[in-house]
Design a protein around this motif. Structure first.
Motif, PDB file in Angstrom:
ATOM      1  N   THR A   1     -35.290  69.288   1.921  1.00 58.08           N
ATOM      2  CA  THR A   1     -36.557  69.969   2.240  1.00 58.08           C
ATOM      3  C   THR A   1     -36.349  71.267   3.000  1.00 58.08           C
ATOM      4  O   THR A   1     -37.253  72.087   3.092  1.00 58.08           O
ATOM      5  CB  THR A   1     -37.452  69.052   3.100  1.00 58.08           C
TER       6      THR A   1
ATOM      7  N   ASN B   1     -40.330  75.420   6.806  1.00 59.08           N
ATOM      8  CA  ASN B   1     -39.743  74.184   7.336  1.00 59.08           C
ATOM      9  C   ASN B   1     -38.668  74.484   8.385  1.00 59.08           C
ATOM     10  O   ASN B   1     -38.540  73.770   9.374  1.00 59.08           O
ATOM     11  CB  ASN B   1     -39.132  73.361   6.195  1.00 59.08           C
TER      12      ASN B   1
ATOM     13  N   THR C   1     -32.642  66.091  11.008  1.00 56.47           N
ATOM     14  CA  THR C   1     -32.762  66.602   9.631  1.00 56.47           C
ATOM     15  C   THR C   1     -31.884  65.838   8.637  1.00 56.47           C
ATOM     16  O   THR C   1     -32.127  65.892   7.434  1.00 56.47           O
ATOM     17  CB  THR C   1     -32.403  68.104   9.564  1.00 56.47           C
TER      18      THR C   1
ATOM     19  N   LYS D   1     -31.143  62.412   9.011  1.00 55.41           N
ATOM     20  CA  LYS D   1     -31.260  60.964   9.248  1.00 55.41           C
ATOM     21  C   LYS D   1     -31.430  60.156   7.957  1.00 55.41           C
ATOM     22  O   LYS D   1     -31.142  58.972   7.921  1.00 55.41           O
ATOM     23  CB  LYS D   1     -32.408  60.667  10.222  1.00 55.41           C
ATOM     24  N   GLY D   2     -31.875  60.815   6.879  1.00 56.15           N
ATOM     25  CA  GLY D   2     -32.044  60.083   5.626  1.00 56.15           C
ATOM     26  C   GLY D   2     -30.780  59.996   4.785  1.00 56.15           C
ATOM     27  O   GLY D   2     -30.783  59.364   3.725  1.00 56.15           O
ATOM     28  N   TYR D   3     -29.699  60.616   5.269  1.00 55.07           N
ATOM     29  CA  TYR D   3     -28.452  60.651   4.488  1.00 55.07           C
ATOM     30  C   TYR D   3     -27.390  59.795   5.180  1.00 55.07           C
ATOM     31  O   TYR D   3     -26.942  60.123   6.290  1.00 55.07           O
ATOM     32  CB  TYR D   3     -27.963  62.096   4.338  1.00 55.07           C
TER      33      TYR D   3
ATOM     34  N   GLU E   1     -31.245  55.358  -1.494  1.00 57.96           N
ATOM     35  CA  GLU E   1     -31.547  56.586  -2.233  1.00 57.96           C
ATOM     36  C   GLU E   1     -31.679  57.740  -1.242  1.00 57.96           C
ATOM     37  O   GLU E   1     -32.386  57.650  -0.239  1.00 57.96           O
ATOM     38  CB  GLU E   1     -32.856  56.420  -3.008  1.00 57.96           C
ATOM     39  N   ARG E   2     -30.977  58.822  -1.534  1.00 54.62           N
ATOM     40  CA  ARG E   2     -30.979  59.965  -0.623  1.00 54.62           C
ATOM     41  C   ARG E   2     -32.205  60.842  -0.874  1.00 54.62           C
ATOM     42  O   ARG E   2     -32.555  61.112  -2.023  1.00 54.62           O
ATOM     43  CB  ARG E   2     -29.702  60.787  -0.811  1.00 54.62           C
ATOM     44  N   PRO E   3     -32.837  61.331   0.195  1.00 56.42           N
ATOM     45  CA  PRO E   3     -34.030  62.165   0.029  1.00 56.42           C
ATOM     46  C   PRO E   3     -33.697  63.531  -0.566  1.00 56.42           C
ATOM     47  O   PRO E   3     -32.600  64.050  -0.379  1.00 56.42           O
ATOM     48  CB  PRO E   3     -34.564  62.312   1.462  1.00 56.42           C
ATOM     49  N   VAL E   4     -34.646  64.103  -1.277  1.00 58.41           N
ATOM     50  CA  VAL E   4     -34.490  65.454  -1.830  1.00 58.41           C
ATOM     51  C   VAL E   4     -34.503  66.440  -0.662  1.00 58.41           C
ATOM     52  O   VAL E   4     -35.322  66.303   0.262  1.00 58.41           O
ATOM     53  CB  VAL E   4     -35.641  65.763  -2.816  1.00 58.41           C
TER      54      VAL E   4
ATOM     55  N   TYR F   1     -26.860  65.404  -0.705  1.00 58.08           N
ATOM     56  CA  TYR F   1     -27.617  64.901  -1.850  1.00 58.08           C
ATOM     57  C   TYR F   1     -26.714  64.705  -3.068  1.00 58.08           C
ATOM     58  O   TYR F   1     -26.879  63.767  -3.843  1.00 58.08           O
ATOM     59  CB  TYR F   1     -28.751  65.876  -2.183  1.00 58.08           C
TER      60      TYR F   1
ATOM     61  N   GLN G   1     -28.035  69.146   3.761  1.00 59.82           N
ATOM     62  CA  GLN G   1     -28.902  68.298   2.939  1.00 59.82           C
ATOM     63  C   GLN G   1     -28.541  68.414   1.462  1.00 59.82           C
ATOM     64  O   GLN G   1     -28.440  67.407   0.751  1.00 59.82           O
ATOM     65  CB  GLN G   1     -30.373  68.691   3.146  1.00 59.82           C
TER      66      GLN G   1
END
Length: 300
Positions: free
Chosen positions: A7, A13, A92, A94-96, A2-5, A71, A67
């Motif tokens: 930010t 930020n 920034t 790394k979650g994708y 699951e890809r993070p929303v 997403y 991002q």
């Protein structure tokens, strides 16, 4: 996975990331990072990003728009010239798991090969917040190289966006207007004030979407010659079209022949280039192309 929303896009930020990595803005790269989530949403909606799409992002910066793209898209290739931004992008994004980061100059990247390798040769969507100094070479490079591009949704200087979509008779009308309109349908998505960026640019910006035509709206014998003709016509705007073209070294059409061509088209010999439509330039190119063919060396 699951890809993070997303930010980023929030100014706090963005500033925190820049401070963490002690990032120094490089004037030579024209870096202005977007810090407005409303504008980011408009870009994503305009580009119509979906799970089937392969998106090429030019100049991801710290990964703010990346991002948002990652997403919603199937795959994203983020092409960044500044090597100082690569470790920040690694953090920034790394979650994708659907993003490829390339430390390259977009003008030297073989996008055709990238589309073949990562998208099976199918058309790609290009999204970018373009540095002002290199906007035109990037956009024209994408079109003229015949890379399989479905659409280009970009943030550019407002003045450039105006030039891309204007018509005959406007002071903004010129070679860029016709080149863009030959390849694509331009559509203004939003005007963006300087306070939406960090650091603030000195001029206003605009988001414009260029949807590529399935085939150009005019038919020409030789595309390269059409654009030589157009460029020569606008290099000296104060001159009449006949005088400008008859002295252009890469046109080589006699003045009498140009006057005759304009008469055939129902135009005055004193007309200026800024008065002609793209269709009229195409007609002029087709009429005068025979002179160019006659000057070509014989084939072996």
């Amino acid at each position: 996975m699951e890809r993070p929303v997303p930010t980023l896009g929030n100014p706090q930020n963005t500033i925190a990331i820049l401070n963490q990595y002690k990032f120094v803005f490089q004037k030579k790269y024209g870096q202005n990072f977007l810090i407005d989530t409303h504008v980011l949403d408009k870009i994503i909606r305009a580009a119509q990003i979906g799970p089937e799409d392969f998106v090429v992002e030019v100049g991801p910066g710290i990964g703010t728009m990346t991002q948002y793209l990652a997403y919603g898209a199937g795959r994203v290739a983020a092409i960044e010239i500044d090597k100082a931004l690569i470790p920040i992008l690694g953090e920034t994004l790394k979650g994708y798991d659907n993003v490829t980061i390339l430390n390259e100059d977009i003008l030297k990247v073989d996008l055709g090969r990238l589309a073949r390798e990562q998208n099976g040769g199918r058309p790609v969507k290009v999204v970018a917040n373009l540095p002002y100094y290199i906007t035109t070479p990037i956009i024209m490079g994408l079109f003229e190289s015949h890379v399989p591009v479905e659409s280009i949704t970009v943030m550019v200087q407002k003045e450039v966006a105006d030039r891309m979509r204007t018509g005959p008779g406007s002071k903004d009308y010129g070679a860029l207007s016709m080149a863009v309109q030959y390849y694509a349908k331009p559509e203004l998505i939003a005007n963006v004030p300087p306070n939406c960026f960090l650091p603030r640019p000195k001029v206003g910006s605009a988001v414009i979407k260029l949807t590529r035509h399935e085939r150009p709206p005019v038919r020409v014998e030789n595309e390269a010659y059409l654009f030589r003709l157009i460029r020569a016509s606008f290099q000296q705007r104060r001159k009449t079209l006949v005088n400008g073209l008859s002295h252009a070294p890469d046109i080589r059409v006699p003045k009498e022949s140009l006057e005759e061509a304009l008469k055939h088209m129902g135009l005055s010999p004193g007309v200026r280039g800024e008065a002609l439509t793209l269709a009229q330039f195409a007609e002029l190119a087709n009429i005068t192309w025979s002179h160019q063919e006659a000057l070509q060396p014989p084939k072996e």
